[in-house]
Structures are given as structure tokens and as C-alpha cells.
Design a protein around this motif. Structure first.
Motif, PDB file in Angstrom:
ATOM      1  N   ARG A 105       0.828  -1.209   0.000  1.00  0.00           N
ATOM      2  CA  ARG A 105       0.000   0.000   0.000  1.00  0.00           C
ATOM      3  C   ARG A 105       0.862   1.257   0.000  1.00  0.00           C
ATOM      4  N   GLU A 106       1.926   1.274   0.812  1.00  0.00           N
ATOM      5  CA  GLU A 106       2.818   2.437   0.860  1.00  0.00           C
ATOM      6  C   GLU A 106       3.517   2.651  -0.474  1.00  0.00           C
ATOM      7  N   LYS A 107       3.969   1.559  -1.073  1.00  0.00           N
ATOM      8  CA  LYS A 107       4.648   1.653  -2.375  1.00  0.00           C
ATOM      9  C   LYS A 107       3.674   2.155  -3.433  1.00  0.00           C
ATOM     10  N   ARG A 108       2.478   1.653  -3.410  1.00  0.00           N
ATOM     11  CA  ARG A 108       1.452   2.068  -4.379  1.00  0.00           C
ATOM     12  C   ARG A 108       1.118   3.551  -4.212  1.00  0.00           C
ATOM     13  N   ALA A 109       1.015   4.009  -2.959  1.00  0.00           N
ATOM     14  CA  ALA A 109       0.720   5.425  -2.697  1.00  0.00           C
ATOM     15  C   ALA A 109       1.835   6.302  -3.252  1.00  0.00           C
ATOM     16  N   THR A 152       1.053  10.571  -4.276  1.00  0.00           N
ATOM     17  CA  THR A 152       0.470  11.251  -3.127  1.00  0.00           C
ATOM     18  C   THR A 152       1.506  12.198  -2.550  1.00  0.00           C
ATOM     19  N   GLU A 153       1.100  13.005  -1.600  1.00  0.00           N
ATOM     20  CA  GLU A 153       1.969  14.030  -1.041  1.00  0.00           C
ATOM     21  C   GLU A 153       3.247  13.464  -0.449  1.00  0.00           C
ATOM     22  N   ALA A 175       2.240   5.359 -13.107  1.00  0.00           N
ATOM     23  CA  ALA A 175       1.557   4.738 -11.983  1.00  0.00           C
ATOM     24  C   ALA A 175       0.822   3.479 -12.407  1.00  0.00           C
ATOM     25  N   GLY A 176       1.164   2.369 -11.772  1.00  0.00           N
ATOM     26  CA  GLY A 176       0.459   1.121 -11.994  1.00  0.00           C
ATOM     27  C   GLY A 176       0.750   0.446 -13.316  1.00  0.00           C
TER      28      GLY A 176
END
Length: 157
Positions: A13-17, A22-23, A139-140
Motif C-alpha cells: 500500500r505504501e509503495k502504491r501510494a 500522493t503528497e 503509476a500502476g
């Protein structure tokens, strides 16, 4: 097993964010407060109607510390940024006191004051936009498909 998977899921989740921009991913560049060294940028005028290319500037200043050329073919002016003194680089390539590129005499001046500050702000702005686009576009993306119901791998025709 469940404790390992929750830690793993948190890291994912952190890597994806971070990938989604994200900020917390990367600090924004402050284009109004740009730090720069003075005397590194030349403005070249007299390019309208010429067939001069960016590569010709690079060849002329090869080994002289040329770091970046802001110019597209057909533009009326170019900005040349150097790693060290731009005026020294200019003096080293002049022929009989004239700045000549592709058999055409051009006017090259060291930019100073507000014009130099504006150049560095614009440079920082375009760099920030480039990384913002890159972050959103990547992203992604990527990875390899493992196949599925309709995959070609393992299909029996």
C-alpha cells in the motif's frame, strides 16, 4: 502467516501510494525560490530563418562545459546553460572576436539580473512538470500477465 501478510500488504500500500503521486511520494519543487549560480547562461539571438540545430551548438561547445540547450529548430533565440562560466566558454569558441555557428554570425550575450532569474524559474517549472507527468503516467504500469481463462499460454486449440 497472517502477521507476515499484513506487513507485506502495508508495504505494498505504501509503495502504491508513492507511485500514485500522493503528497508523501516526492516533495514539490518551489519554482519561486530557486537557488542558482550566476553567469552560467548565454542567450543566442539571430536564429530566425536559419537551419541551425541544437546538435550544432553541442558540437561547437563540446568539452567547454555545455550542460543544456533550450532551443528548437526555427526558434528566434536559444539559451545555453553551462556547468562553469558561460562567458569563458563563449570566448573560447569565438573566431576573430565573432560568434559563428554553421557559417552564420550570431549574437551571444550573458543573461543577468531578472532575465537570468526568470530563466532559472522557467527551467525549474518545466522540470517539475516533467516529473509530475512522468509520475502520473507510470503509476500502476508494467509487469507481466500470468495468464487467465482466455490467455494464449496453455491454450488448447
Amino acid at each position: 502467516v497472517s502477521t507476515q501478510s499484513t506487513g507485506y500488504q502495508r508495504r505494498v500500500r505504501e509503495k502504491r501510494a508513492a507511485q500514485l503521486g500522493t503528497e508523501a511520494a516526492a516533495p514539490a519543487i518551489d519554482v519561486n525560490n530557486v537557488q542558482y549560480e550566476k553567469g552560467l547562461v548565454l542567450r543566442v539571438d539571430g536564429l530566425e530563418g536559419t537551419e541551425i540545430t541544437r546538435e550544432q551548438f553541442k558540437e561547437l561547445f563540446e568539452g567547454k562545459g555545455l550542460a543544456w540547450v533550450t532551443f528548437n529548430k526555427g526558434d528566434p533565440k536559444a539559451n545555453l546553460r553551462f556547468d562553469k562560466s558561460a562567458s569563458e566558454a563563449l570566448e573560447s569558441v569565438k573566431v576573430d572576436g565573432k560568434f559563428i555557428v554553421a557559417e552564420k554570425e550570431l549574437t551571444a550575450t550573458l543573461i543577468e539580473g531578472e532575465e537570468e532569474e526568470e530563466y532559472w524559474k522557467e527551467s525549474a517549472r518545466s522540470k517539475a512538470e516533467f516529473f509530475q507527468r512522468k509520475r502520473k503516467g507510470d503509476a500502476g504500469r508494467g509487469g507481466r500477465s500470468r495468464g487467465g481463462f482466455r490467455s494464449k499460454r496453455g491454450r488448447r486449440d
